[in-house]
Design a protein around this motif. Structure first.
Motif, short mmCIF file in Angstrom:
data_model
loop_
_atom_site.label_atom_id
_atom_site.label_comp_id
_atom_site.label_asym_id
_atom_site.label_seq_id
_atom_site.Cartn_x
_atom_site.Cartn_y
_atom_site.Cartn_z
N UNK A 133 0.90 -0.76 0.24
CA UNK A 133 0.04 0.00 0.24
C UNK A 133 0.84 1.30 -0.58
N UNK A 134 2.37 1.73 0.62
CA UNK A 134 2.43 2.28 0.85
C UNK A 134 3.50 3.01 -0.35
N UNK A 135 3.55 1.51 -1.09
CA UNK A 135 4.17 1.63 -2.52
C UNK A 135 3.36 2.08 -3.73
N UNK A 139 3.74 5.76 -6.04
CA UNK A 139 3.71 6.26 -6.92
C UNK A 139 2.59 7.48 -7.25
N UNK A 140 1.67 6.94 -6.52
CA UNK A 140 0.49 7.85 -7.11
C UNK A 140 0.75 9.56 -6.48
N UNK A 145 1.99 14.56 -9.23
CA UNK A 145 2.21 16.24 -9.01
C UNK A 145 2.57 15.77 -10.87
N UNK A 146 3.11 14.75 -11.66
CA UNK A 146 2.88 15.09 -13.37
C UNK A 146 1.93 15.71 -14.01
N UNK A 161 8.22 6.52 -16.82
CA UNK A 161 9.61 5.91 -15.65
C UNK A 161 9.47 4.88 -14.32
N UNK A 162 8.41 5.51 -14.07
CA UNK A 162 7.49 4.60 -12.46
C UNK A 162 7.32 3.23 -13.54
N UNK A 163 6.61 3.19 -14.62
CA UNK A 163 7.22 1.47 -15.02
C UNK A 163 8.29 0.86 -15.00
#
Length: 246
Positions: A133-135, A139-140, A145-146, A161-163
């Motif tokens: 959940x924290x991870x 990401x969210x 922000x993006x 980049x997150x993928x």
């Protein structure tokens, strides 16, 4: 046309060739990280990514308090590109894109979007550290922000980049290593980013984001610190010499 290799892949290839040529025979300890960095003209993080790539392929083993040893000989040509991007390379790209995205979002995000960002952060603060959940909230938070930049290309780039962070085998290995060592997302650093965005200050928002990502890189440097292995080995050797001298 052969795809261009990344820096860590070039270093890994050269070390592997050294193993094949007998420069680093089976059972041998590789030179210290700093020596390898000087030899190949790269940074220490690049050497670490190369060593981790070779470790994933079971060619070398990092023995804490001793060094990095050759444990298997390369059986056949393998595709290093399958390991894809390393964590240090990824963070460097994130620092550039997400830093500027934060600066742009500071002027473009609506009050509602800032409140939603705050809600995500509260949820991140309330869950167990290093939990799924924290991870997920981490990401969210960054993707919100993006999205707040109101630029779809920036949003897509940062999402990509997150993928990569979650799909590249080398990246996944390095971040898993970090989490196993107790290094997790820092909600306090995310709070500083939110506070900077809330003041509508582009420079402060950029700085807060870059400082956060710089700290992530520093955490990974600690986790993958090969120089500490050499230091520990030297300290053990010094103690033995003192004991023999008595």
């Amino acid at each position: 046309m052969q795809p261009k290799l990344k820096l860590y892949q070039n270093v890994a290839r050269k070390i592997e060739q050294g193993i094949k040529d007998g420069a680093y025979p089976l059972g041998a300890r590789l030179p210290p990280e700093r020596d390898l960095a000087d030899k190949f003209g790269v940074s220490r993080p690049t050497v670490r990514e190369a060593i981790i790539a070779l470790e994933i392929r079971n060619l070398v083993e990092v023995k804490h308090g001793s060094g990095v040893y050759v444990v298997h000989l390369p059986a056949m040509e393998e595709n290093l590109a399958e390991l894809d991007v390393g964590a240090f390379e990824l963070i460097e790209a994130r620092m550039m894109f997400e830093g500027e995205a934060a600066a742009l979002a500071a002027l473009a995000m609506t009050d509602d979007e800032l409140r939603e960002l705050g809600d995500i952060l509260v949820k991140m603060e309330d869950v167990d550290p290093a939990s799924a959940e924290e991870l997920s909230f981490d990401r969210k938070f960054h993707l919100s922000i993006a999205r707040g930049t109101k630029n779809s290309l920036i949003e897509q780039t940062i999402e990509t980049l997150w993928d990569v962070r979650e799909t590249s085998p080398l990246c996944k290995h390095m971040f898993h290593q970090a989490r196993s060592s107790g290094i997790n997302p820092r909600p306090s650093e995310h709070r500083r980013i939110l506070d900077a965005l809330s003041t509508r200050d582009p420079a402060a928002s950029r700085s807060a984001m870059r400082d956060h990502l710089r700290r992530v890189s520093e955490d990974l440097l600690v986790v993958t610190e090969l120089e500490l292995i050499e230091k520990a080995k030297k300290e053990i050797g010094d103690k033995r010499r003192r004991l023999v001298g008595k």
